[in-house]
Enzyme design. Sequence first.
Site, PDB file in Angstrom:
ATOM      1  CD  GLU A 119      -3.152  -0.910   1.959  1.00 17.58           C
ATOM      2  OE1 GLU A 119      -3.562   0.255   2.010  1.00 17.58           O
ATOM      3  OE2 GLU A 119      -3.714  -1.869   2.496  1.00 17.58           O
ATOM      4  CB  CYS A 133       2.629   7.755   2.956  1.00 18.41           C
ATOM      5  SG  CYS A 133       2.770   6.819   4.453  1.00 18.41           S
ATOM      6  CB  CYS A 140       5.090  -4.230  10.960  1.00 21.46           C
ATOM      7  SG  CYS A 140       6.348  -3.353  11.929  1.00 21.46           S
ATOM      8  CB  CYS A 144       2.912  -0.187  17.550  1.00 23.00           C
ATOM      9  SG  CYS A 144       4.705  -0.047  17.320  1.00 23.00           S
ATOM     10  CB  CYS A 147       0.212   0.349  14.402  1.00 25.91           C
ATOM     11  SG  CYS A 147       0.701   0.214  12.669  1.00 25.91           S
ATOM     12  CB  CYS A 369      -0.811   7.912  10.103  1.00 25.85           C
ATOM     13  SG  CYS A 369       0.788   8.423   9.660  1.00 25.85           S
TER      14      CYS A 369
HETATM   15  N1  SAH Z   1       7.208   1.642  11.413  1.00 27.61           N
HETATM   16  C1  SAH Z   1       7.552   2.997  11.327  1.00 27.61           C
HETATM   17  C2  SAH Z   1       6.919   3.729  10.161  1.00 27.61           C
HETATM   18  C3  SAH Z   1       5.514   3.371   9.795  1.00 27.61           C
HETATM   19  S1  SAH Z   1       4.266   3.885  10.906  1.00 27.61           S
HETATM   20  C4  SAH Z   1       7.193   3.696  12.615  1.00 27.61           C
HETATM   21  O1  SAH Z   1       6.542   3.111  13.449  1.00 27.61           O
HETATM   22  O2  SAH Z   1       7.636   4.822  12.785  1.00 27.61           O
HETATM   23  C5  SAH Z   1       4.083   5.620  10.557  1.00 27.61           C
HETATM   24  C6  SAH Z   1       3.522   6.437  11.708  1.00 27.61           C
HETATM   25  O3  SAH Z   1       2.124   6.163  11.907  1.00 27.61           O
HETATM   26  C7  SAH Z   1       4.185   6.127  13.038  1.00 27.61           C
HETATM   27  O4  SAH Z   1       4.456   7.298  13.763  1.00 27.61           O
HETATM   28  C8  SAH Z   1       3.130   5.317  13.722  1.00 27.61           C
HETATM   29  O5  SAH Z   1       3.334   5.310  15.085  1.00 27.61           O
HETATM   30  C9  SAH Z   1       1.874   6.014  13.291  1.00 27.61           C
HETATM   31  N2  SAH Z   1       0.649   5.259  13.488  1.00 27.61           N
HETATM   32  C10 SAH Z   1       0.506   3.921  13.484  1.00 27.61           C
HETATM   33  N3  SAH Z   1      -0.793   3.592  13.687  1.00 27.61           N
HETATM   34  C11 SAH Z   1      -1.484   4.742  13.815  1.00 27.61           C
HETATM   35  C12 SAH Z   1      -2.868   5.052  14.001  1.00 27.61           C
HETATM   36  N4  SAH Z   1      -3.769   4.101  14.060  1.00 27.61           N
HETATM   37  N5  SAH Z   1      -3.225   6.344  14.088  1.00 27.61           N
HETATM   38  C13 SAH Z   1      -2.293   7.315  13.951  1.00 27.61           C
HETATM   39  N6  SAH Z   1      -0.977   7.094  13.749  1.00 27.61           N
HETATM   40  C14 SAH Z   1      -0.574   5.816  13.683  1.00 27.61           C
HETATM   41 FE1  SF4 Z   2       5.278  -1.473  12.761  1.00 31.24          FE
HETATM   42 FE2  SF4 Z   2       3.045  -0.037  12.971  1.00 31.24          FE
HETATM   43 FE3  SF4 Z   2       4.759  -0.117  15.008  1.00 31.24          FE
HETATM   44 FE4  SF4 Z   2       5.426   1.218  12.772  1.00 31.24          FE
HETATM   45  S1  SF4 Z   2       3.748   1.722  14.189  1.00 31.24           S
HETATM   46  S2  SF4 Z   2       6.724  -0.219  13.944  1.00 31.24           S
HETATM   47  S3  SF4 Z   2       4.426  -0.086  11.214  1.00 31.24           S
HETATM   48  S4  SF4 Z   2       3.610  -1.848  14.188  1.00 31.24           S
END
Ligand code: SAH
Ligand code: SF4
Length: 402
Positions: A119, A133, A140, A144, A147, A369
């Site tokens: 994506e 983006c 992954c 987190c 996410c 995001c």
């Molecule tokens: N893995 C990397 C980059 C991809 S995530 C990272 O974690 O930085 C890109 C951004 O989106 C990160 O700051 C992540 O914490 C944020 N993010 C993930 N899930 C989200 C959500 N549901 N709402 C808002 N931001 C989110």
């Molecule tokens: Fe992986 Fe999502 Fe955490 Fe970024 S925010 S490291 S994409 S699990």
Amino acid sequence: MSTTLDLSRARTGSAPGMNATPRAPVNLSGLTRSQLQTALMAADVVPADKARMRASQVWRWIHQAGATEFSAMTNVARETQTRLAAAFTIARPEVVERQVSKDGTRKWLIRTAPGIEIETVYIPDVGRSGALCVSSQVGCTLNCTFCHTGTQALVRNLTAAEIVAQVQVAKDDLAEWPSDKEDRLLSNVVFMGMGEPLYNLDAVADALDILSDNEGIGISRRRITVSTSGVVPQLETLGTRTQAMLAISLHATNDTLRDELVPLNRKYPLAELMAGIRAYPGLSNARRVTFEYVMLKGVNDSPAEARALVNLIKGIPAKVNLIPFNPWPGSPYSCSGWGAIETFAAILNKAGYASPIRTPRGRDILAACGQLKSESEKVRASVRRRSAGDQAPGEESPLAPN
Ligand code: SAH
Ligand code: SF4
């Protein structure tokens, strides 16, 4: 209610050579300049004394003109075109789905190989004119808790060709060829799609070399941001090898909460992370680190936490990006209220930190995001081996520990 304006299935050729298997022809789009030159010589396409010049020509056709067929290379002899086509490909991968949001955000689902769906999201009016983006992995490993990508197992790392292909597909759709045309819509690239870029740093760094080259796509390294959840040992290499702008997904100001939200914190706790950021090569007031902070109602959004954040980042040239939490089906959190977000931002602003609140974009097409999650399933190793033929050794080794 359907909010999607355009949903089309476009087929723009097959996806051989996204380097997924050793048997597929190599896609030249994923090679750096020097790799390209070496590949042309190794395949006996050009003699050594012409390699540099030919590589330069081919490079411009691919990255400046956006060519997808060798026959378009009018200043390359027919015979050389034929030899190139026999050894390599420059075809685009298949665009499986294209969606355009009411707010102009565009999302593509790109299939580069069986089971590999990526994506990519274009967000207008971000950076100088618009940001793409991009994803660095399918899925992954890091889980987190807020996410959506984190709920999907890692399928695999993307190759440099697959990262560059995301930019090419966006440029095709935005009519951004040739690359040096004026008023470009795609001015910035952020590695904020699916995956943890620092667990795929080689491919990310090669892609950065390719994307930033002035005789090609020409997006300056200062307009390319790599976001990490905090893989501390890779920060220095990221800085020295790529000179990319750094973004850190912070989200919490103490280890107890960060351990829960970003489980990688158990491995690299805040003190180590902050030390790694302070040492990031090239950090200055002109090249600040961005701290990303997702606003989770009642979890990390109190004024006391805003003050703790100010303390934590004291002395670091930084801005803070407050991201309203983007819910996804089944997500365990809700987004902070606007009042709480504004109060939080005001505390940061008063302490001298620019703290833009990221406008939610593309929510109607689940393109915001942290909402990206492809349907690609993690294929069992044995199945993958079978479909990939004689896979390169080490291909299936675990990418990086949790
Ligand atoms: N893995 C990397 C980059 C991809 S995530 C990272 O974690 O930085 C890109 C951004 O989106 C990160 O700051 C992540 O914490 C944020 N993010 C993930 N899930 C989200 C959500 N549901 N709402 C808002 N931001 C989110
Ligand atoms: Fe992986 Fe999502 Fe955490 Fe970024 S925010 S490291 S994409 S699990």
